[in-house]
Enzyme design. Structure first.
Site, PDB file in Angstrom:
ATOM      1  N   SER A 120       1.032  -1.243   0.024  1.00 35.53           N
ATOM      2  CA  SER A 120      -0.237  -0.030   0.050  1.00 35.53           C
ATOM      3  C   SER A 120       0.751   1.271  -0.074  1.00 35.53           C
ATOM      4  CB  SER A 120      -1.022  -0.121   1.154  1.00 35.53           C
ATOM      5  OG  SER A 120      -0.238  -0.450   2.616  1.00 35.53           O
ATOM      6  N   HIS A 141      -2.195  -2.705  -6.259  1.00 34.55           N
ATOM      7  CA  HIS A 141      -2.691  -2.566  -4.971  1.00 34.55           C
ATOM      8  C   HIS A 141      -4.251  -2.649  -4.887  1.00 34.55           C
ATOM      9  CE1 HIS A 141      -3.451   0.896  -1.949  1.00 34.55           C
ATOM     10  NE2 HIS A 141      -3.397  -0.312  -1.338  1.00 34.55           N
ATOM     11  N   GLU A 153      -5.247  -0.209  -7.897  1.00 31.34           N
ATOM     12  CA  GLU A 153      -3.995   0.740  -8.242  1.00 31.34           C
ATOM     13  C   GLU A 153      -2.826   0.123  -8.789  1.00 31.34           C
ATOM     14  OE1 GLU A 153      -2.913   2.815  -4.626  1.00 31.34           O
ATOM     15  OE2 GLU A 153      -2.854   4.818  -5.782  1.00 31.34           O
ATOM     16  N   ASN A 191      -3.274   6.130  -1.220  1.00 28.02           N
ATOM     17  CA  ASN A 191      -3.008   6.306   0.223  1.00 28.02           C
ATOM     18  C   ASN A 191      -2.444   7.782   0.457  1.00 28.02           C
ATOM     19  OD1 ASN A 191      -3.915   4.519   1.984  1.00 28.02           O
ATOM     20  ND2 ASN A 191      -2.388   3.022   1.007  1.00 28.02           N
TER      21      ASN A 191
END
Ligand code: CAA
Length: 285
Positions: A120, A141, A153, A191
């Site tokens: 992540s 991801h 992702e 993130n």
């Protein structure tokens, strides 16, 4: 583009088992590897439970569930991943652990295979540099819970080839996900944006702006999110949230990413969120 048929998964935890389930349901043969036998057995039986629940809810037929389950083989030996066309690593979010896994995967898996990480926030470029095939290393991801969330992702390391990136984009789409493209900078896209919001919610709690319950209610009802930010932090795991904030803080060297002291304190106290029943909220285990 490479032809992907056999997909290896490293780690049978909440992300790995979800990826294995979705891959098997979308027609891939899967080898699920976890060095910890207990975790492997739990992950495998969890997939069965999820597939059975889907049958009860009428999401898919019993035959489809049986076929998907039969496509998954489990193993506690990394050597059994050797014939995989693509391996997706979903181990704990620790840099040294991932580096070690990729070094070992590079030795164990056939040279033409793609090695993907579900990290992540850890740099794909750095992970790739631990292998002799950096052109075939990429980030995939997935979001939690994997069977429900529609996104993958894709993260392109400095050396990732077009063939590798396009192949994992096609695999993600075959798995029923929408693939977005992000460059390899700390936190990537999701993130980089999500964690500062969560961290700010922790600061709001720390500074007494509102209670945890009211912060979550405000954001749920006020901004139409399915979970409030503190509930979401508990869902992701407070240790994981802190690890990602540290990556943003170290990697971008900007004080706006400073992890909230309260987040650090909760993690130090062993309040990891839903997974052990106590985070910003209390849960039945
Ligand atoms: N596995 C499989 N399916 C699950 C599930 C799981 N762990 N949890 C819930 N579901 C399914 C349920 O079976 C249900 O399916 P149906 O509607 O078809 O019956 C559906 O999801 C909704 O579940 P519930 O009714 O039980 O609960 P809910 O409506 O409160 O939804 C939720 C639960 C889907 C988790 C929702 O709260 C949500 O979307 N939350 C936000 C999740 C999110 O933001 N995830 C991303 C986190 S960030 C991340 O993962 C990346 C990172 O790097 C940190």
């Amino acid at each position: 583009m490479k032809n992907i048929q056999l997909v290896g998964i490293v780690g049978a935890g909440q992300m790995g088992r979800g990826i294995a389930q979705v891959a098997a349901q979308t027609g891939y043969e899967v080898v699920l590897f976890d060095a910890f036998k207990n975790s492997l057995d739990f992950g495998y039986s969890f997939i069965k439970t999820q597939l059975d629940k889907g049958v009860e809810k009428g999401k898919w037929s019993a035959d489809e569930a049986t076929k998907a389950y039969s496509r998954i083989k489990i193993t506690a030996e990394m050597a059994d991943l050797k014939n995989c066309d693509l391996v997706i690593e979903a181990a704990t979010e620790k840099k040294e652990l991932k580096f070690d896994i990729f070094k070992k995967l590079d030795e164990a898996v056939k040279p033409e295979a793609i090695l993907a990480s579900n990290t992540s926030s850890i740099s794909i470029t750095e992970i790739a540099a631990t292998t002799k095939r950096p052109h075939q290393v990429v980030g995939m991801h997935f979001m939690n819970p994997v069977p429900v969330m529609k996104l993958v992702e894709g993260i392109r390391g400095l050396e990732t080839s077009d063939e590798t990136f396009n192949t994992v984009a096609a695999v993600s789409e075959k798995m029923g996900k929408t693939f977005v493209r992000a460059q390899d900078y700390p936190g990537f896209a999701v993130n980089r944006i999500l964690m500062p919001m969560i961290n700010e919610a922790v600061y709001a709690l720390y500074e007494g702006v509102a209670t945890a319950k009211d912060i979550d209610t405000a954001m749920k009802l006020g901004t139409n999110q399915p979970m409030g930010p503190l509930e979401l932090a508990d869902f992701i795991g407070l240790d994981t949230c802190l690890a990602i904030m540290n990556v943003l803080h170290d990697g971008l060297a900007d004080t706006k990413y400073r992890p909230c002291p309260l987040l650090k304190q909760y993690v130090a106290a062993g309040r990891y969120g839903r997974k052990n029943g106590k985070g910003f909220h209390i849960y039945d285990k």
